[in-house]
Scaffold this motif. Structure first.
Motif, short mmCIF file in Angstrom:
data_model
loop_
_atom_site.label_atom_id
_atom_site.label_comp_id
_atom_site.label_asym_id
_atom_site.label_seq_id
_atom_site.Cartn_x
_atom_site.Cartn_y
_atom_site.Cartn_z
N ASN A 15 0.82 -1.20 0.00
CA ASN A 15 0.00 0.00 0.00
C ASN A 15 0.86 1.27 0.00
O ASN A 15 0.59 2.22 -0.72
CB ASN A 15 -0.94 -0.02 1.21
N LEU A 16 1.93 1.23 0.79
CA LEU A 16 2.85 2.37 0.85
C LEU A 16 3.42 2.70 -0.53
O LEU A 16 3.58 3.84 -0.90
CB LEU A 16 3.99 2.06 1.83
N LEU A 17 3.72 1.65 -1.29
CA LEU A 17 4.33 1.84 -2.61
C LEU A 17 3.29 2.08 -3.70
O LEU A 17 3.61 2.09 -4.88
CB LEU A 17 5.23 0.65 -2.95
N GLY A 18 2.04 2.24 -3.28
CA GLY A 18 1.01 2.67 -4.23
C GLY A 18 0.47 1.60 -5.15
O GLY A 18 -0.06 1.91 -6.22
N ILE A 19 0.58 0.33 -4.75
CA ILE A 19 0.00 -0.74 -5.57
C ILE A 19 -1.49 -0.80 -5.27
O ILE A 19 -1.89 -0.97 -4.12
CB ILE A 19 0.69 -2.09 -5.28
N GLU A 20 -2.32 -0.66 -6.31
CA GLU A 20 -3.76 -0.55 -6.09
C GLU A 20 -4.51 -1.87 -6.17
O GLU A 20 -5.67 -1.95 -5.81
CB GLU A 20 -4.36 0.44 -7.11
N HIS A 21 -3.84 -2.90 -6.71
CA HIS A 21 -4.51 -4.20 -6.88
C HIS A 21 -3.79 -5.28 -6.08
O HIS A 21 -2.61 -5.53 -6.32
CB HIS A 21 -4.54 -4.59 -8.35
N VAL A 22 -4.50 -5.88 -5.14
CA VAL A 22 -3.89 -6.95 -4.34
C VAL A 22 -4.67 -8.24 -4.54
O VAL A 22 -5.89 -8.27 -4.39
CB VAL A 22 -3.87 -6.56 -2.84
N ILE A 23 -3.94 -9.29 -4.94
CA ILE A 23 -4.55 -10.61 -5.04
C ILE A 23 -4.12 -11.41 -3.82
O ILE A 23 -2.92 -11.62 -3.60
CB ILE A 23 -4.10 -11.34 -6.32
N VAL A 24 -5.08 -11.81 -3.00
CA VAL A 24 -4.75 -12.61 -1.83
C VAL A 24 -4.89 -14.07 -2.23
O VAL A 24 -5.99 -14.56 -2.51
CB VAL A 24 -5.69 -12.27 -0.65
N ALA A 25 -3.73 -14.74 -2.32
CA ALA A 25 -3.73 -16.16 -2.69
C ALA A 25 -3.72 -16.98 -1.41
O ALA A 25 -2.71 -17.02 -0.71
CB ALA A 25 -2.50 -16.47 -3.55
N ILE A 26 -4.86 -17.57 -1.10
CA ILE A 26 -4.94 -18.38 0.11
C ILE A 26 -4.49 -19.78 -0.28
O ILE A 26 -5.21 -20.53 -0.94
CB ILE A 26 -6.36 -18.31 0.71
N ASN A 27 -3.23 -20.05 0.06
CA ASN A 27 -2.52 -21.21 -0.48
C ASN A 27 -2.57 -22.41 0.47
O ASN A 27 -2.94 -22.26 1.63
CB ASN A 27 -1.07 -20.80 -0.77
N LYS A 28 -2.16 -23.54 -0.06
CA LYS A 28 -2.12 -24.81 0.69
C LYS A 28 -3.52 -25.25 1.10
O LYS A 28 -3.72 -25.83 2.17
CB LYS A 28 -1.20 -24.69 1.92
N MET A 29 -4.50 -24.94 0.22
CA MET A 29 -5.87 -25.36 0.50
C MET A 29 -5.99 -26.88 0.56
O MET A 29 -6.90 -27.42 1.19
CB MET A 29 -6.83 -24.79 -0.57
N ASP A 30 -5.06 -27.57 -0.12
CA ASP A 30 -5.08 -29.04 -0.08
C ASP A 30 -4.86 -29.55 1.34
O ASP A 30 -5.34 -30.63 1.70
CB ASP A 30 -4.02 -29.62 -1.04
#
Lengths: 478, 303
Positions: free
Chosen positions: A152-167
């Protein structure tokens, strides 16, 4: 027809399609334990960017350094330097490349540990999108808060939250929803505008390239599908034309052109422009977009140009313009000041000292100056504000910067290409820090603003008692 | 209002590279561009021509001639220098010439160390260059993926991978002390496919060795190499056969592997590349010496 068949049957048609591809830069945040390198290896592998000889090399290395037993360690396809392979961690910023039918991708692969905050900041500086990895078994951790803060500080407006290890949690929707709910709160606390969630198993490939059958409850796209289709253009209203002058081209007496990369906005022949910081005005007489130059035609004139084209501009009047100046539209001039409120990320082993002279490079402007006050330091894990008198490696702080001369100052939030700067040590020549302009500093300046604190009933009672019985202590009400 | 479409990926890469080249010309006093005659060099030269048009490229090109390059490369180099009117500096290591370094006799390591690495250092010291522009790409090899676009070198031309300057946005730190230098890689973010596509779109001239043709080749140390002159040992030359081959990279002919191919045009080369299963550097013998060998060579001063 898949792309392999298309290439085989009609390469020229394929090339025609790929001439118009877009480019997207993204950052991956997470540690080895979250499966970050595995995810990147998977994307490169599945998009055929890993060749057989590299795979064979990874197989031989897997036996030596690998952590996955019999399977090829995807992480070893991406972990670069020998010393890092031995330690099993990624310690610097590495850039990886792959392409799909729609876009060319540049991945900034950075380590997630707190001691590597500067590397993550570096990787984030050029990214349009961030992928934040969360281990489904662990949920939101301190590092998730840290990564989100930096993104956020670096001004990235799009965040994809990859909820990993679902297996490892049996692809349980409840686990996914719980983490999504918690992250939503975090994102709104920080003010991240666009957040996307994907349940994933990088190791097994679920929802990376193709939607997984094991998450029937998830209706969104797989990661690559999302990356291919997301709209990353920034809305700019009003449109701010900014051209930092990089180089003056004067091949002969009849030609004087000002070269630079358009940082934002667009410009047309005839536009009235102002040179900053001097404030002189003139009109655009001609534009050459360097991209249009050919061996046969070295002076192809264009009517207009826009960011991020590299251009050469000619002016109507012979006014003094040199490297470091900023050309802007006369009807849209940014504020010019030598005192700025900035956020600083310190990147050097030796601490930042208040009052010491450093050089600051912003776009093409290099100017000396000093930090004359640290307003507060922010803890990247808790977001608490603290009062400090110097900055250590990886510290992030709000500061007041005084330069030896005025510059055109856009806030980083409004203009990433003209609001960021690096700090150079005048003796060692190292890049010791980076900063983002928040605002022109007000005359009275900001003071240390502690995080608002909730007081207990006992504290309030004690405060009242002191104010009544010991007024000479000058205690303020809480 | 003008159409606010985004630039295509190639136009974005092109603009980024031009920005980098202009930054070098503006901030260094004595820059030089390495010219290796290969496809990446051809792209760099084209970008430099664009960056400074209508003016001339404001820095010389440097070719470190190991004396074992393909004959056609040298002809191509001299022709392009004339056509584009650039200043060309050619250097060969006199010590190596005296010792008559021969890759067939001394092996690839000694040849590369003396004619390439040492030759390069000599040329850089002689020229006193403070910035050296090179055509390396980050997708070529794993250790390159971590290298900065402006990559600092100490006075012995050494790279310290663990102590690189942070590099943010498109703001490059160009500061150095006397004797130190910076290697600059304007096409860091291009892939092999980007380079080929750009050559195709912009119709950039490249040596014909990249295109398939019947050529005399012989098996040597597990790779197919071309008979380019009679310095190749006779027992090898005797075994040479005509085959339709081309080269994916260009270097010293005894160290550059040919591949069997029918690709005679740029689209056919790109088609072959996209369908192939081995990476570009496989044809270069020098990487195979040992795992991580490129990293070691870079630390020692090899590009």
């Amino acid at each position: 027809m898949n792309s392999k068949e298309k290439i085989d049957v009609d390469i020229e048609a394929y090339l025609k399609e790929h001439e118009n591809k877009d480019m997207l830069r993204f950052l991956t945040c997470g540690s080895v334990d979250d499966g970050k390198s595995t995810l990147i290896g998977r994307m490169l592998y599945d998009s055929k960017m890993i060749f057989e000889d590299q795979l064979a090399a990874a197989e031989s290395e897997s036996r030596k350094y690998g952590t996955t037993g019999e399977k090829i360690d995807m992480a070893l396809l991406v972990d670069g330097l020998q010393s890092e392979r031995e330690q099993g961690i990624t310690i610097d910023v590495a850039y990886r490349f792959f392409a799909t039918e729609k876009r060319k991708y540049i991945i900034a692969d950075t380590p997630g540990h707190e001691q590597y905050t500067r590397n993550m900041v570096t990787g984030a500086s050029t990214a349009d999108v961030a992928i934040i990895l969360i281990d489904a078994r662990k949920g939101i951790l301190t590092q998730t808060r840290r990564h989100s803060f930096i993104v956020n500080l670096l001004g990235i407006e799009h965040v994809i939250v990859a909820i990993n290890k679902m297996d490892l949690v049996d692809f349980d929707q409840e686990v996914f929803e719980k983490i999504r709910g918690e992250y939503d709160k975090l994102a709104s606390e920080l003010g991240i505008p666009h957040v996307y969630y994907i349940p994933m198993s990088a190791l097994e490939g679920d929802n990376v390239v193709e939607r997984s059958e094991r998450t029937p409850w998830y209706e969104g796209p797989a990661l690559l599908e999302l990356l291919d289709t997301m709209d990353i253009s920034r809305e700019e209203t009003p449109e701010n034309f900014r051209l930092p002058v990089q180089y003056v081209n004067r091949p002969h007496l009849n030609f004087r052109g000002f070269c630079g990369t358009i940082a934002s906005g667009s410009v047309k022949v005839g536009d009235e422009i102002t040179v900053l910081p001097s404030g002189k005005t003139t009109r655009v007489k001609g534009i050459i977009n360097a991209g249009d130059v050919t061996e046969a035609n070295r002076e192809p004139y264009a009517e207009e140009a826009y960011a991020p084209m590299a251009v050469t501009l000619m002016t109507e009047d012979e006014i003094d313009i040199s490297r470091g100046d900023m050309l802007v539209h006369t009807h849209n001039v940014p504020r010019v000041s030598n005192q700025l409120k900035v956020m600083v990320v310190w990147m050097d082993e030796s601490p930042m000292e208040v009052g010491r002279e450093y050089d600051f490079k912003r776009a093409t402007t290099v100017i000396s100056g000093h930090i004359d006050r640290i307003n507060y330091r922010v803890d990247v894990n808790t977001y608490e504000r603290m009062e400090v008198d110097h900055l250590e490696l990886n510290d992030i702080a709000s500061c007041r910067l005084t330069l030896t001369g005025p510059i055109a100052a856009d806030a980083y939030k409004q203009n990433r290409a003209t609001g960021g700067f690096i700090i150079i040590d005048r003796i060692t020549n190292n890049t010791v820090g980076a900063g983002m302009i928040v605002d022109v500093a007000s005359r009275e300046g900001e003071r240390f603003e502690p995080t608002p604190r909730e007081y207990t009933e006992a504290e309030k009672a004690l405060n009242e008692y002191i104010r009544i019985h010991f007024p000479e202590w000058g205690c303020k009400p809480c | 209002m003008i159409d606010k479409k985004r630039l295509t990926h190639l136009k974005q890469l092109e603009a980024e590279s031009i920005h980098i080249l202009r930054e070098v010309a503006a901030e260094f006093t004595n820059p030089v561009m390495m010219y290796s005659i290969g496809k990446d060099s051809s792209v760099m030269l084209h970008l430099a021509m664009k960056a400074f048009a209508p003016g001339k490229v404001p820095f010389p090109l440097l070719h470190v001639d190991t004396k074992w390059k393909f004959k056609e490369m040298i002809e191509f180099r001299d022709r392009r220098a004339k056509e584009l009117g650039f200043d060309l500096v050619v250097h060969s290591n006199p010590r190596g010439e005296e010792m008559d370094i021969n890759p067939f006799v001394h092996g690839s390591k000694v040849h590369t160390d003396i004619m390439k690495t040492e030759g390069l250092k000599q040329a850089l010291n002689a020229g006193g260059y403070d910035a050296v522009i090179g055509g390396a790409r980050r997708d070529e090899e794993k250790s390159r993926a971590k290298e900065r676009i402006f990559s600092f070198r100490d006075k012995h031309h050494r790279w310290d991978p663990k102590n690189q300057r942070p590099e943010l946005w498109n703001i490059y730190n160009t500061r150095i002390h006397k004797g130190e230098s910076v290697r600059v890689f304007p096409i860091s973010n291009w892939t092999e496919l980007d380079v080929w596509q750009y050559i195709y779109l912009e119709q950039i001239p490249i040596p014909s060795l990249y295109f398939a043709k019947e050529r005399p080749v012989v098996e040597y140390e597990g790779t197919k190499i071309m008979v380019d002159d009679d310095r190749m040992p006779e027992e090898l030359r005797k075994k040479a056969k005509m085959e339709k081959v081309r080269f994916r990279t260009l270097g010293c002919y005894p160290l550059t592997g040919a591949i069997n191919s029918d690709a005679e045009t740029l689209p056919e080369i790109i088609r072959e590349m996209l369908l192939s299963t081995s990476s570009e550097r496989e044809g270069r013998l020098i990487d195979k010496d040992q795992e991580g060998s490129m990293e070691l060579k870079k630390i020692e001063g090899y590009f």
